[in-house]
Scaffold this active site. Sequence first.
Site, PDB file in Angstrom:
ATOM      1  N   GLY A  86       0.840  -1.195   0.000  1.00  0.00           N
ATOM      2  CA  GLY A  86       0.000   0.000   0.000  1.00  0.00           C
ATOM      3  C   GLY A  86       0.875   1.245   0.000  1.00  0.00           C
ATOM      4  O   GLY A  86       0.542   2.248  -0.638  1.00  0.00           O
ATOM      5  N   SER A  87       1.979   1.185   0.725  1.00  0.00           N
ATOM      6  CA  SER A  87       2.906   2.327   0.765  1.00  0.00           C
ATOM      7  C   SER A  87       3.445   2.620  -0.629  1.00  0.00           C
ATOM      8  O   SER A  87       3.532   3.784  -1.044  1.00  0.00           O
ATOM      9  CB  SER A  87       4.084   2.025   1.695  1.00  0.00           C
ATOM     10  N   ASP A 193      -7.447   0.682   4.257  1.00  0.00           N
ATOM     11  CA  ASP A 193      -8.225   0.055   5.335  1.00  0.00           C
ATOM     12  C   ASP A 193      -9.705  -0.016   4.989  1.00  0.00           C
ATOM     13  O   ASP A 193     -10.520  -0.311   5.865  1.00  0.00           O
ATOM     14  CB  ASP A 193      -8.097   0.893   6.624  1.00  0.00           C
ATOM     15  N   SER A 214      -3.927  -1.795   0.136  1.00  0.00           N
ATOM     16  CA  SER A 214      -2.858  -2.624   0.713  1.00  0.00           C
ATOM     17  C   SER A 214      -3.364  -4.044   0.900  1.00  0.00           C
ATOM     18  O   SER A 214      -4.509  -4.254   1.294  1.00  0.00           O
ATOM     19  CB  SER A 214      -2.450  -2.061   2.079  1.00  0.00           C
ATOM     20  N   HIS A 219      -4.969  -6.485   6.479  1.00  0.00           N
ATOM     21  CA  HIS A 219      -6.067  -5.834   5.761  1.00  0.00           C
ATOM     22  C   HIS A 219      -7.174  -6.802   5.343  1.00  0.00           C
ATOM     23  O   HIS A 219      -7.103  -7.987   5.635  1.00  0.00           O
ATOM     24  CB  HIS A 219      -5.503  -5.024   4.594  1.00  0.00           C
ATOM     25  N   ASN A 288      11.159  -0.049  -8.898  1.00  0.00           N
ATOM     26  CA  ASN A 288      10.548  -1.348  -9.201  1.00  0.00           C
ATOM     27  C   ASN A 288       9.663  -1.679  -8.010  1.00  0.00           C
ATOM     28  O   ASN A 288      10.156  -2.017  -6.942  1.00  0.00           O
ATOM     29  CB  ASN A 288      11.608  -2.423  -9.410  1.00  0.00           C
TER      30      ASN A 288
HETATM   31  C1  LIG Z   1      -4.266   3.709   5.959  1.00  0.00           C
HETATM   32  C2  LIG Z   1      -3.026   2.982   5.537  1.00  0.00           C
HETATM   33  N1  LIG Z   1      -2.344   3.414   4.465  1.00  0.00           N
HETATM   34  C3  LIG Z   1      -1.242   2.794   4.041  1.00  0.00           C
HETATM   35  C4  LIG Z   1      -0.765   1.675   4.660  1.00  0.00           C
HETATM   36  C5  LIG Z   1       0.475   1.011   4.155  1.00  0.00           C
HETATM   37  O1  LIG Z   1       0.212  -0.235   3.560  1.00  0.00           O
HETATM   38  P1  LIG Z   1       1.396  -1.306   3.450  1.00  0.00           P
HETATM   39  O2  LIG Z   1       1.623  -1.853   4.800  1.00  0.00           O
HETATM   40  O3  LIG Z   1       0.864  -2.339   2.490  1.00  0.00           O
HETATM   41  O4  LIG Z   1       2.564  -0.603   2.902  1.00  0.00           O
HETATM   42  C6  LIG Z   1      -1.419   1.188   5.788  1.00  0.00           C
HETATM   43  C7  LIG Z   1      -0.841   0.033   6.482  1.00  0.00           C
HETATM   44  O5  LIG Z   1      -1.193  -0.839   7.011  1.00  0.00           O
HETATM   45  C8  LIG Z   1      -2.588   1.847   6.239  1.00  0.00           C
HETATM   46  O6  LIG Z   1      -3.264   1.412   7.315  1.00  0.00           O
END
Ligand SMILES: Cc1ncc(COP(=O)(O)O)c(C=O)c1O
Length: 441
Positions: A86-87, A193, A214, A219, A288
């Site tokens: 998600g990041s 979320d 994510s 999740h 990447n």
């Molecule tokens: C609201 C929100 N955005 C972004 C993320 C980041 O996702 P990821 O852990 O897949 O990088 C999270 C993480 O859990 C999140 O709760």
Amino acid sequence: MTNELKIRDKISNQVKELFNLRGKQTKKSGIDFLNYSGSIYDHDEINAIINSLLDGWLGIGEKSNKFQKEFAIYNDLKYCLVTNSGSSSSLLAITALCSKETKNYCKPGDEIITPASTFPTTLNPIIQNNLIPVFVDVELGTYNIDANSLEHAISEKTKGIMLTHVLGNPNEMDKIKKIVERYNLFLIEDCCDALGSTYKGQKVGTWGDFATHSFFPAHHMTMGEGGAILTNNLQLKRTAQSIRDWGRDCYCEFNERNPNGACKKRFEFEINGDKIDHRYVYSNIGYNLKPLELQCAMALEQLKKLPTFIRQRKRNFKILYDELEHLDSIFILPRFLKDSEVSWFAFTLTIRENINIKRAELQQYLEKNKIQTRVLFAGNILKHPAYRDINYKIIGKLSNSDKIFKNSFFVGVYPGLSEENMIYIASKIKKFVNNHNLTNF
Ligand SMILES: Cc1ncc(COP(=O)(O)O)c(C=O)c1O
């Protein structure tokens, strides 16, 4: 059946047998740890992963493409790109808005409005792309941006809004959309979320330029680690794809059969008079950020189970809400807009200001009773050491974000928790309150 198929069949059956042997995983309240979230999968996912590996294609391929199509359909959007988190999806979204390929693209020093109570990697891409985050406060109860005060944050430099549907709870999207249109802004919705949530019957993620998701195990569905970015705009999709895939200009799919590429001019491309294979022309400063094919094979199976997962999350949330509703004078309970249908990630409680309960004490008590708790993201993120020296603007006071930093926490509602587990969680919260003589039961 060929020998290979026979052996694969045997492996699949054995995996299924193993999961049958384990039986349905239920948690015993007070004995097993009741996590705030976790992955739920069985032989369907494991066999999909094994078969994907045995197919011998490791990078994104057919299954990834299939998942991208199905996930886009589920979310009522045209284009989906899978990512490794998600990041990464948020990084892609903001970076794509800074690409010269994007109309009215963001330049260093431009401003992006974003909530002060946030997840770090929802904010970080704004900083990483040399844009200025403009922090607005959030509401207690929904933990989302106050749409009414959003307009105060607009300046000549404002280029966009990056918001999160916090713990599944949709923002007031019709109001926000009007502001976006009035000031010609970009809008990114972090839906990490909030998979499956709707506002006024419309899915979250469909109101702006990009939606991010994510698939981290906590999740609504998982592929181990992973994510997705979605859009209705073909150019934005191509730019995000380029940035995801090393910055390449080429947008051929992995199985492109035309030797001259999808653009049909693969070998006619020139840079300063020199012919160059278009497949290896770089038009963006890329990364990447791709996942593995086997992760997408798993995600295809999870997607089939998603409606059940969401139903269970809603059921668990309601049990907890009904059990704790009468503690409204002690905790701020979750609040949601009447036009929203929430696919809940968790259940948040904020200790009211005049109440003599210490969050750490309550968390410790619950953890001792095998109930996992978690604070709500970063609370006011500006309080964290990483953000001490960044350039930013604040609109008004961030008093609610400060309160979240100090007084909010959440417990789980994920499908791994039974109705009995939810009653147990509620009973321990009530007991703690009772022990503090704050109310009688
Ligand atoms: C609201 C929100 N955005 C972004 C993320 C980041 O996702 P990821 O852990 O897949 O990088 C999270 C993480 O859990 C999140 O709760």
